[in-house]
Scaffold this motif. Structure first.
Motif, short mmCIF file in Angstrom:
data_model
loop_
_atom_site.label_atom_id
_atom_site.label_comp_id
_atom_site.label_asym_id
_atom_site.label_seq_id
_atom_site.Cartn_x
_atom_site.Cartn_y
_atom_site.Cartn_z
N LEU A 156 0.83 -1.19 0.00
CA LEU A 156 0.00 0.00 0.00
C LEU A 156 0.87 1.25 0.00
O LEU A 156 1.95 1.26 0.60
N CYS A 157 0.40 2.28 -0.65
CA CYS A 157 1.01 3.60 -0.49
C CYS A 157 -0.07 4.50 0.10
O CYS A 157 -1.26 4.33 -0.18
N PHE A 158 0.35 5.42 0.94
CA PHE A 158 -0.61 6.25 1.66
C PHE A 158 -0.06 7.65 1.87
O PHE A 158 1.14 7.89 1.81
N SER A 159 -0.98 8.57 2.13
CA SER A 159 -0.64 9.93 2.50
C SER A 159 -1.67 10.39 3.52
O SER A 159 -2.87 10.32 3.26
N ILE A 160 -1.19 10.84 4.66
CA ILE A 160 -2.06 11.35 5.72
C ILE A 160 -1.64 12.79 5.98
O ILE A 160 -0.48 13.04 6.30
N MET A 161 -2.57 13.71 5.82
CA MET A 161 -2.28 15.12 6.04
C MET A 161 -3.23 15.67 7.09
O MET A 161 -4.44 15.63 6.91
N ASN A 162 -2.66 16.16 8.18
CA ASN A 162 -3.44 16.81 9.23
C ASN A 162 -3.17 18.30 9.15
O ASN A 162 -2.02 18.72 9.26
N GLN A 163 -4.22 19.09 8.98
CA GLN A 163 -4.07 20.54 8.88
C GLN A 163 -4.88 21.22 9.98
O GLN A 163 -5.88 20.68 10.46
N GLY A 164 -4.46 22.40 10.36
CA GLY A 164 -5.18 23.17 11.37
C GLY A 164 -5.07 22.54 12.75
O GLY A 164 -5.99 22.64 13.55
N ILE A 165 -3.94 21.92 13.01
CA ILE A 165 -3.77 21.23 14.29
C ILE A 165 -3.08 22.13 15.31
O ILE A 165 -2.26 22.95 14.97
N MET A 166 -3.48 21.96 16.54
CA MET A 166 -2.85 22.70 17.63
C MET A 166 -1.74 21.88 18.27
O MET A 166 -0.82 22.41 18.86
N SER A 167 -1.85 20.55 18.15
CA SER A 167 -0.87 19.66 18.78
C SER A 167 -0.34 18.67 17.76
O SER A 167 -1.10 17.84 17.25
N SER A 168 0.96 18.78 17.47
CA SER A 168 1.52 17.82 16.52
C SER A 168 1.52 16.41 17.12
O SER A 168 1.45 15.43 16.39
N GLY A 169 1.56 16.33 18.46
CA GLY A 169 1.50 15.02 19.12
C GLY A 169 0.20 14.30 18.81
O GLY A 169 0.19 13.10 18.53
N ALA A 170 -0.91 15.02 18.83
CA ALA A 170 -2.21 14.42 18.51
C ALA A 170 -2.25 13.96 17.06
O ALA A 170 -2.76 12.89 16.75
#
Length: 184
Positions: A156-170
């Protein structure tokens, strides 16, 4: 260079050495240099415009030229970059289908719970030792893109993008959980 300059030495590196530093250690200077290096295929001297043209040609080749995007630099540090998960997966799929590229890319990617920027992530999950991926972090943005093998043996190839986050840990915890699920 002055006319009377003398060359004292030449130092070269293999593509494996460069990719290792660029990907596993997330060295943005190496990434920016690689960006300008691909621009050389359009002639000397290399420019950002020439490097972008090479990327645009690749997008046309893989059928994603009409997807919204903007390339501003090679390191990903510019806030003027815009690349979708669809484009990242398209690049990853293209690399996977081209053994000369994939055989250099895969070993250069950080491995979950093993090395690089993923050394301390996904330990004691099905993703450990399985996920090979590159991180991307800017203020309010955290992403992860790469490869893994599902329990049924499918690559599998994947891409996960989290935007507008306050905590990079989350965001990292979310990415870790998604990767663990992909590997189950």
């Amino acid at each position: 260079c002055p006319a009377n300059a003398k060359q004292l030495c030449v130092q070269t590196h293999t593509i494996e050495q460069i990719l290792h530093r660029m990907m596993k250690e997330s060295d943005n200077l190496y990434a920016e240099t690689m960006f300008y290096h691909i621009g050389l295929t359009k002639g000397k001297p290399s420019t950002a415009t020439k490097a972008k043209a090479v990327l645009e040609a690749l997008l046309r080749k893989i059928g994603l030229a009409k997807s919204p995007h903007r390339f501003a630099d090679g390191s990903g540090l510019s806030l003027y970059n815009y690349v979708s998960a669809e484009i990242e997966v398209g690049f990853l799929r293209y690399a996977f289908n081209n053994p000369d590229i994939y055989s250099n890319l895969l070993p250069a990617l950080p491995v979950a719970a093993v090395d690089g920027t993923l050394e301390k992530r996904m330990a004691r999950t099905p993703a450990a030792g399985n996920v090979h991926a590159k991180t991307g972090t800017l203020a309010g943005i955290n992403s992860l893109a790469g490869y893994c093998t599902a329990a049924n043996g499918h690559q599998l190839c994947f891409s996960i993008m989290n935007q507008g986050i306050m905590s990079s840990g989350a965001a990292k915890n979310f990415q870790n959980m998604v990767c663990a699920e992909l590997c189950k």
